[in-house]
Design a protein around this motif. Sequence first.
Motif, PDB file in Angstrom:
ATOM      1  N   PHE B 123       0.824  -1.207   0.000  1.00 48.30           N
ATOM      2  CA  PHE B 123       0.000   0.000   0.000  1.00 48.30           C
ATOM      3  C   PHE B 123       0.861   1.261   0.000  1.00 48.30           C
ATOM      4  CE2 PHE B 123      -4.394  -0.513   0.116  1.00 48.30           C
ATOM      5  CZ  PHE B 123      -4.672  -1.731   0.691  1.00 48.30           C
ATOM      6  N   LEU B 124       1.911   1.252   0.841  1.00 48.01           N
ATOM      7  CA  LEU B 124       2.756   2.440   0.917  1.00 48.01           C
ATOM      8  C   LEU B 124       3.481   2.687  -0.401  1.00 48.01           C
ATOM      9  CD1 LEU B 124       4.147   2.135   4.507  1.00 48.01           C
ATOM     10  CD2 LEU B 124       2.617   3.847   3.624  1.00 48.01           C
ATOM     11  N   PHE B 125       3.901   1.604  -1.073  1.00 49.69           N
ATOM     12  CA  PHE B 125       4.531   1.782  -2.371  1.00 49.69           C
ATOM     13  C   PHE B 125       3.557   2.379  -3.373  1.00 49.69           C
ATOM     14  CE2 PHE B 125       8.795   0.655  -2.675  1.00 49.69           C
ATOM     15  CZ  PHE B 125       9.083  -0.315  -1.748  1.00 49.69           C
ATOM     16  N   LEU B 126       2.302   1.911  -3.326  1.00 50.17           N
ATOM     17  CA  LEU B 126       1.324   2.436  -4.263  1.00 50.17           C
ATOM     18  C   LEU B 126       1.023   3.894  -3.986  1.00 50.17           C
ATOM     19  CD1 LEU B 126      -0.361   1.416  -6.611  1.00 50.17           C
ATOM     20  CD2 LEU B 126      -2.277   1.570  -5.107  1.00 50.17           C
ATOM     21  N   ILE B 127       0.971   4.274  -2.680  1.00 44.91           N
ATOM     22  CA  ILE B 127       0.742   5.677  -2.363  1.00 44.91           C
ATOM     23  C   ILE B 127       1.910   6.509  -2.856  1.00 44.91           C
ATOM     24  CG2 ILE B 127       0.418   7.295  -0.473  1.00 44.91           C
ATOM     25  CD1 ILE B 127      -0.964   5.134   1.054  1.00 44.91           C
ATOM     26  N   MET B 128       3.121   5.958  -2.764  1.00 41.28           N
ATOM     27  CA  MET B 128       4.277   6.685  -3.278  1.00 41.28           C
ATOM     28  C   MET B 128       4.157   6.898  -4.784  1.00 41.28           C
ATOM     29  SD  MET B 128       8.184   5.430  -3.592  1.00 41.28           S
ATOM     30  CE  MET B 128       7.826   4.387  -4.953  1.00 41.28           C
ATOM     31  N   PRO B 132       1.633  10.990  -3.590  1.00 40.85           N
ATOM     32  CA  PRO B 132       2.594  11.124  -2.496  1.00 40.85           C
ATOM     33  C   PRO B 132       2.310  12.284  -1.542  1.00 40.85           C
ATOM     34  CG  PRO B 132       3.696  11.238  -4.620  1.00 40.85           C
ATOM     35  CD  PRO B 132       2.253  11.271  -4.882  1.00 40.85           C
ATOM     36  N   GLN B 133       1.749  13.401  -2.064  1.00 43.27           N
ATOM     37  CA  GLN B 133       1.610  14.541  -1.162  1.00 43.27           C
ATOM     38  C   GLN B 133       0.424  14.398  -0.248  1.00 43.27           C
ATOM     39  OE1 GLN B 133       2.003  16.323  -4.489  1.00 43.27           O
ATOM     40  NE2 GLN B 133       4.132  16.888  -4.189  1.00 43.27           N
ATOM     41  N   GLY B 134      -0.679  13.905  -0.762  1.00 42.57           N
ATOM     42  CA  GLY B 134      -1.805  13.642   0.109  1.00 42.57           C
ATOM     43  C   GLY B 134      -2.698  14.822   0.357  1.00 42.57           C
ATOM     44  N   GLY B 135      -2.537  15.904  -0.330  1.00 44.21           N
ATOM     45  CA  GLY B 135      -3.423  17.035  -0.094  1.00 44.21           C
ATOM     46  C   GLY B 135      -4.466  17.187  -1.166  1.00 44.21           C
ATOM     47  N   ALA B 136      -4.767  16.086  -1.868  1.00 40.43           N
ATOM     48  CA  ALA B 136      -5.671  16.178  -3.011  1.00 40.43           C
ATOM     49  C   ALA B 136      -7.103  16.405  -2.552  1.00 40.43           C
ATOM     50  CB  ALA B 136      -5.586  14.894  -3.830  1.00 40.43           C
ATOM     51  N   TYR B 137      -7.941  16.882  -3.479  1.00 41.01           N
ATOM     52  CA  TYR B 137      -9.309  17.218  -3.088  1.00 41.01           C
ATOM     53  C   TYR B 137     -10.114  15.984  -2.750  1.00 41.01           C
ATOM     54  CZ  TYR B 137     -11.096  15.571  -7.550  1.00 41.01           C
ATOM     55  OH  TYR B 137     -11.425  14.775  -8.613  1.00 41.01           O
TER      56      TYR B 137
END
Lengths: 150, 274
Positions: B123-128, B132-137
């Motif tokens: 999961f962490l690899f896929l998020i990378m 990666p930033q995580g501030g998406a709408y």
Amino acid sequence: MIVYELNLLTNFLIVGALLFGIGLIGFLSRRNMIIMFLSAEMMLQGVSVSLVAWGRYFNDLDGQILVIFIITVAACEAALALALILMLFQRRGNLDIALWHDLRESNVPPYVDRELPEMPPYESGPWPTLTPAGRQPELPRRDTDYRSHV
Amino acid sequence: MNASQWILVAATLLGAMAMWLLLPRVRARGWPLGIVIGAISLGLLASQVPRIGRWGADSVFLILAAITVIAAVATVTLRNPIYCAIWFGLSLLGTAGLFLFQGSAFLAVATVIVYAGAILVTFLFLIMLADPQGGAYYDRVGWETSLSAFTGAVIVGVLSMTMIGVLTNPSPQFLAAGSTEAELAAGVLTEYPIALLGTELFGRHLIAVEVAGTLLLAALVGAAAIVAQGRSKKPPEVAGPTDKAAATQTAHGASSDGEQTSLTRTQAPAEQSR
């Protein structure tokens, strides 16, 4: 002694139900595809806790064996689902599941965002700087200017 | 409906309100109130569940259950997907602790190794790769939050009321089907649990083990095929104007590398391609 086992069973079933319900809430209400899949894994954890509790009450190891198979299937599911999510992300550039609302049922109206939250301003650094040392590596210009994929 | 059931109904409704306050919405300012109401609802639920009996086992179980459930709530409500994944790791550790509490040491270790060690890392690899930033709408807005919170809370509430209602007045057959301490010492709580688990797994469930192995192979091949097929169907790279010049320069640089020390030779094409 049996009452101890019975109360243990009740406690564990409540925890399993809570994990399942929280996973259900997350799956239904989040729009990030990765978080949706994470909530599905949470539902599997809730079911695993319940299975182990039932196995202990009836003194049957089959509860734990089924949880081993659940972990196996969850691993396969994670591999395939994450590969598919990556492909979907590369199609649209976005992890939003509402972009794929064309796959809905025919009698459901399309989903339209009435308002979107404001994006926080991207603060760019003061990034640390390193004094350049050594020879510059030879890179073709393509890679320094534009990288189409990671 | 006696008082216990009314308290469980109140816990259900408070839990629904707490989850609705905590879930990401466009104008979500009430999340501290959501935390307080959620704590009250969990406390009301825990007060109606019968205690195990020994205060040591009781407190350990309550701590483990609290860690697991609070980490689960944090997993589904946080706005940054990396934080969600890390809280999911904590809930997996809580679940492993609960497995160990039940006496299944192998499952506790398998959960940590396979779930937290392999699936969570994937999961962490896929998020990378994807976000990666995580501030998406789409991380900070949800859809049908009130309906999903109500549905989840109703499911948990109905299950809790049924289980507490039935298991506090069990039928004699159900009590007889339970296990005494002697039976458990020979079965689930034996001295070498992994040996007994292995005997059962590769004895009675041998075919299921082989089928699970085949499933793993199919998933491996399938994931590789999905990514390979997606790569072949990718739109071609946007080619810049200097691409052809850079390609010819690097061809020159590669051919002359083997002949002499390439300090002056490869510097010239690099300068020209800049």
